[in-house]
Design an enzyme around this catalytic site. Structure first.
Site, short mmCIF file in Angstrom:
data_model
loop_
_atom_site.label_atom_id
_atom_site.label_comp_id
_atom_site.label_asym_id
_atom_site.label_seq_id
_atom_site.Cartn_x
_atom_site.Cartn_y
_atom_site.Cartn_z
N HIS A 207 3.46 8.38 0.85
CA HIS A 207 2.29 7.80 1.53
C HIS A 207 2.03 6.35 1.20
O HIS A 207 1.08 5.77 1.73
CB HIS A 207 1.04 8.61 1.22
CG HIS A 207 0.92 9.85 2.04
ND1 HIS A 207 0.28 9.88 3.24
CD2 HIS A 207 1.41 11.10 1.83
CE1 HIS A 207 0.35 11.10 3.75
NE2 HIS A 207 1.04 11.86 2.91
N LYS B 141 -13.04 2.11 6.40
CA LYS B 141 -11.91 2.63 5.63
C LYS B 141 -12.21 2.38 4.16
O LYS B 141 -13.16 1.67 3.84
CB LYS B 141 -10.62 1.92 6.03
CG LYS B 141 -10.77 0.40 6.10
CD LYS B 141 -9.51 -0.30 6.55
CE LYS B 141 -9.26 -0.20 8.03
NZ LYS B 141 -8.09 0.58 8.36
N ARG B 142 -11.42 2.94 3.25
CA ARG B 142 -11.63 2.64 1.84
C ARG B 142 -11.53 1.15 1.60
O ARG B 142 -10.80 0.44 2.30
CB ARG B 142 -10.59 3.38 0.98
CG ARG B 142 -10.89 4.85 0.81
CD ARG B 142 -12.23 5.09 0.14
NE ARG B 142 -12.18 4.70 -1.26
CZ ARG B 142 -12.08 5.55 -2.27
NH1 ARG B 142 -12.05 6.85 -2.05
NH2 ARG B 142 -12.03 5.11 -3.52
N LYS C 184 -6.19 -3.87 2.38
CA LYS C 184 -6.79 -3.64 3.70
C LYS C 184 -7.55 -4.87 4.20
O LYS C 184 -7.92 -4.96 5.36
CB LYS C 184 -7.70 -2.41 3.67
CG LYS C 184 -6.93 -1.08 3.48
CD LYS C 184 -7.90 0.10 3.40
CE LYS C 184 -7.23 1.43 3.13
NZ LYS C 184 -6.68 2.05 4.34
N THR D 235 -4.93 6.04 10.03
CA THR D 235 -5.31 7.00 11.06
C THR D 235 -6.64 6.59 11.68
O THR D 235 -6.94 6.99 12.80
CB THR D 235 -5.42 8.43 10.49
OG1 THR D 235 -6.22 8.39 9.31
CG2 THR D 235 -4.06 9.01 10.19
N LYS E 243 -8.10 6.97 15.53
CA LYS E 243 -9.39 7.55 15.88
C LYS E 243 -10.19 6.61 16.77
O LYS E 243 -10.84 7.03 17.72
CB LYS E 243 -10.20 7.86 14.62
CG LYS E 243 -9.63 8.93 13.73
CD LYS E 243 -10.46 9.02 12.45
CE LYS E 243 -9.70 9.65 11.32
NZ LYS E 243 -10.32 9.35 10.00
C1 LIG Z 1 -9.83 8.55 9.04
C2 LIG Z 1 -10.59 8.33 7.81
C3 LIG Z 1 -10.09 7.49 6.82
C4 LIG Z 1 -8.78 6.73 6.97
O1 LIG Z 1 -9.04 5.47 7.54
P1 LIG Z 1 -7.89 4.34 7.56
O2 LIG Z 1 -8.49 3.27 8.41
O3 LIG Z 1 -6.69 4.95 8.18
O4 LIG Z 1 -7.69 3.92 6.16
C5 LIG Z 1 -10.83 7.30 5.67
N1 LIG Z 1 -12.02 7.92 5.50
C6 LIG Z 1 -12.55 8.73 6.44
C7 LIG Z 1 -13.87 9.37 6.19
C8 LIG Z 1 -11.86 8.97 7.61
O5 LIG Z 1 -12.37 9.79 8.53
#
Ligand SMILES: *Cc1c(COP(=O)(O)O)cnc(C)c1O
Length: 807
Positions: free
Chosen positions: A356, A543-544, A549, A651, A655
């Protein structure tokens, strides 16, 4: 829908739950009681469904998938299960007769945060798809008493509060006392040669109990149910009767506490290796209990383990559960007397591994001594695996010590978990095309030369039923009307939405749906004292928080616009709301400083009445799955701006895309494939690509030269010193120009800055043309056809688990 319960039956079951658990009727019930009774009703339906499904699996002697992951970010269960069982409307009607709103009951459920971010959410999306596609599947993880911390921001500084999801979340868990098993730590190993060969004994160990709790996940419109089995540690055997009897209660109780500490809390660092001995205990606890469970289930159905790899696929999601490789070896060798070569063959044919991350600070390396002390038998097996593998390498590469050292499992007193995974698996995959290529060319290139066929790629996907149908019902309805409902089970159908590219009525509806979702979100946030204007463009980075990032790059861009507005208050730009949502690991200072910057920048702008009409910054506290479900449908711009080569897939990008947001991003992770899906005219790509980043490092990257040669960058970076809202950000100024280790701006924000600004300006220009914008939005929704987790799972079953396709 296959579920054929009637409204009357449903009403009767809910009533009986209220009566049995609380001794009350529907008129006396409060929301919490009604919620729990509904949950128990759903559980009853799921159990019946699961029983039938189990029967079918058994009759067919199907190969089973066991998905091991230290994290599952499951999100709430009630809505998902009602939707997937196809009984949401029926529930709504029954509840309305009793004056309850289903939406209110949803809010009663705690959101179990048993994961950090993308990794754990992926695992949960996969469970949904496995169930929907009717594969026999189990997820395995730990039942953390406290999930990921709740985030609170106080004067810009992140505070962490415990996430108490139990006992509220308990209603979904089914304790399986019939499946309790034992896990052993510490002690020492004795080896004796007997007539039957080498006999290995593990002596003086500490033993604890592993108690499974099952959480059921219904497939959508299918017969499948997946089980997520969560282990809790319980200490009974080590209870010190001696101390207890002699009145030393404290001592007796401390022993107990120590065992139960194992599943007390989820480690809150994302993409970062935490080399703590308790973390190692968690990992071994998970894999030992899980492998024992898998073996006993297998032996209930089959006579021996000889057909194990034909009937079982064990998947290791990231290296965290890597110890399942030596654990399975241990059981085959010590408990079932398999020879070493035979045991190794079974393990290798059964296990597969997903990588990952390529971030070096995230690669797990355990000190040899720690494993030797805590898991002596496992240590012996890892050593054996290492020695036999190195011997093979000597034959292949005589004298090439460097290469052999690089490929070994053990080196310089450290056990390298990624190497263990590659050596112990039949398949290794990355999570996007770009990421898998980097694995083959760089991280695992030595192995790739030896066994090219082992390496494959499966791009991540999302549970589009949760992230589109459930969280964006208005868009779901529009799609139903335009392309029919088959896309719910076959995301490929989303591609048909392209036909409506020139349909003005559809384009206008897209726009009003987006506005409605923005208003819905703004209203929800208003309750928490957050104000935003739904008429402004919603630019979202959720995101985190991580340096790679580059939330900082986003903040610098906002500062740049702010400075422009200060200079020229009449600047003609559309009103913009920049939304951030991000948790930082509690010990990650740089990440917390970035949150502080965003927060004070927000407060600073909020005080300036003329500026805040044009741009506004909102930091949303405590990003979790539930917030994502209401935020992402409201996003118009999706910020995916990681330094190229660093984000394995992402991901969140998928979304937001499926909800009609346009992406501004770098050629990183799955952004590359989003670009392939929608074309450059429907996406805003900027910055260096992964190769250019590599080249720039080799040439020698000097952030200060951007600072000195670019007037805008100079101004923006300088503004950090004086700061915002009365707070200086000297530390970030220094981070960008000098850095802790003499490397300023380690994630190259300044190198990509100018291009980012330019491309963002193009995006704003396009936003002025609503028809064009909605056409691009439509192309993104349609282009999301390839990013469903259902597609990922079909690829895993075919390329990795070797399971015949069912649909
Ligand atoms: C989808 C999701 C992530 C992943 O987000 P990335 O932009 O791909 O890092 C992190 N936290 C939550 C709560 C999510 O639903």
């Amino acid at each position: 829908m296959e579920n054929n319960i009637t409204k009357e039956e449903l009403s009767t079951i809910i009533r009986s739950k209220l009566s049995r658990h609380y001794g009350i009727s529907t008129t006396e019930a409060d929301r919490a009681q009604m919620y729990k009774s509904c949950a128990r009703t759903v559980l009853e339906l799921l159990s019946e469904k699961r029983t039938k499904f189990n029967q079918k699996i058994k009759e067919n002697e199907s190969k089973k998938i066991y998905y091991l992951c230290m994290e599952f970010l499951v999100g709430r269960s009630l809505k998902n299960n009602l939707y997937n069982l196809g009984i949401e409307e029926m529930f709504r009607e029954v509840l309305e007769e009793w004056n309850f709103e289903l939406e209110d009951l949803y809010q009663e459920e705690p959101d179990p945060g048993l994961g950090n971010g993308g990794l754990g959410r992926l695992a949960s999306c996969f469970m949904d798809s496995l169930a929907t596609l009717e594969y026999p599947a189990m997820g395995y993880s730990i039942c953390y008493e406290y999930g990921l911390f709740k985030q609170k921001i106080v004067d810009g500084w992140q505070m962490e509060l415990p996430d108490i999801w139990l006992p509220g979340g308990h209603v979904w868990l089914n304790q399986r006392n019939d499946l309790v098993c034992h896990v052993r730590f510490n002690g020492h190993v004795e080896e004796n040669w007997t007539d039957e060969g080498l006999e290995v004994k593990h002596l003086n160990y500490d033993e604890i109990e592993a108690v499974p709790y099952d959480l059921m996940i219904s497939g959508a419109d299918s017969e499948g149910v997946a089980i997520l089995r969560l282990w809790r540690a319980r200490d009974l055997n080590n209870f010190d009767m001696g101390s207890f009897a002699s009145g030393d209660y404290d001592r007796a109780m401390t022993e107990k506490m120590n065992a139960e500490l194992i599943c007390k809390v989820l480690y809150p660092s994302d993409n970062h290796f935490e080399g703590k001995s308790l973390r190692l205990k968690q990992q071994y606890f998970l894999v030992s209990a899980t492998i024992q469970d898998i073996i006993s289930e297998h032996l209930q159905q089959y006579e021996s383990l000889d057909n194990f790899s034909a009937k079982v696929a064990i998947h290791v999601n990231d290296t965290h559960p890597a110890l399942c490789i030596p654990e399975l070896m241990r059981i085959l060798l010590d408990e079932y007397q398999y020879s070493w070569p035979k045991a190794y063959q079974i393990v290798k044919q059964t296990v597969s591994y997903t990588n990952h991350t390529v971030l070096s600070e995230a690669l797990e390396k355990w000190p040899e001594d720690l494993i030797k002390g805590q898991l002596p038998r496992i240590y012996g097996i890892i050593k054996g695996l290492n020695e036999s593998y190195c011997q093979e390498l000597w034959k292949r590469y005589p004298g090439d010590w460097d290469k052999i050292e690089r490929m070994a499992i053990i080196s310089h007193g450290q056990i390298r978990m990624a190497n263990l995974c590659v050596i112990g698996s039949s398949r290794v995959n990355g999570v996007s095309k770009l990421h898998s290529d980097i694995l083959k060319k760089q991280v695992f290139s030595d192995y790739y030369q030896v066994e090219a066929k082992k390496f494959t790629s499966v791009t991540n996907g999302i549970a589009h039923r949760r992230w589109l149908c459930q969280s964006n019902p208005l868009l779901g309805k529009l799609l139903d009307e335009c392309i029919g409902t088959r896309y719910k089970k076959d995301a490929r159908q989303l591609g048909k939405f392209r036909v409506f590219y020139e349909d003005n009525s559809v384009l206008e509806q897209l726009q009003s749906i987006k506005l409605a979702n923005k208003i819905r979100f703004a209203n929800r946030m208003h309750k928490y004292g957050v104000t935003m204007d739904p008429e402004s463009i919603f630019v979202v980075q959720a995101k985190r928080l991580h340096e790679y990032k580059r939330q900082l790059l986003n903040a610098l861009r906002i500062i740049s616009i702010y400075l422009d507005l200060k200079e020229n208050p009449n600047l003609n730009i559309p009103p913009q709301t920049f939304l951030f949502a991000a948790k930082a690991a509690p010990g990650y200072y740089t990440a917390k400083e970035v949150i502080r910057l965003i927060w004070h920048l927000s407060a600073h702008i909020e005080k300036d009445a003329t500026i805040r009409e044009k741009i506004r910054v909102v930091f949303l506290e405590n990003y979790d799955v539930t917030m994502a479900e209401s935020l992402l449908p409201a996003a118009e711009v999706s910020e995916q701006i990681s330094l190229a080569g660093k984000e394995a897939s992402g991901t969140g990008n998928m979304k937001m895309m499926i909800n009609g947001a346009l992406t501004i991003g770098t050629m990183d992770g799955a952004n590359v494939e989003i670009h392939e899906a929608v074309g450059k005219e429907n996406m805003f790509i900027f910055g260096m690509n992964a190769e250019e980043v590599e080249r720039k490092w080799k040439e020698g990257y000097a952030a200060s030269s951007y600072y000195h040669n670019n007037e805008k960058i100079h101004k923006v970076v300088n503004s950090l010193r004086q700061g915002f809202n009365g707070e200086s950000f000297e530390s970030i100024y220094r981070y960008l120009l000098v850095g802790d280790y003499g490397i300023g701006d380690p994630y190259m924000c300044l190198a990509d800055f100018q291009d980012y600004l330019g491309v963002y300006q193009q995006l704003l220009d396009e936003y002025n043309d609503p028809i064009k914008w909605n056409q691009m939005s439509l192309m993104n929704i349609a282009g999301a056809e390839r990013f469903a987790a259902d597609r990922s799972i079909q690829e895993y079953t075919k390329q990795i688990w070797n399971i015949p396709t069912l649909i």
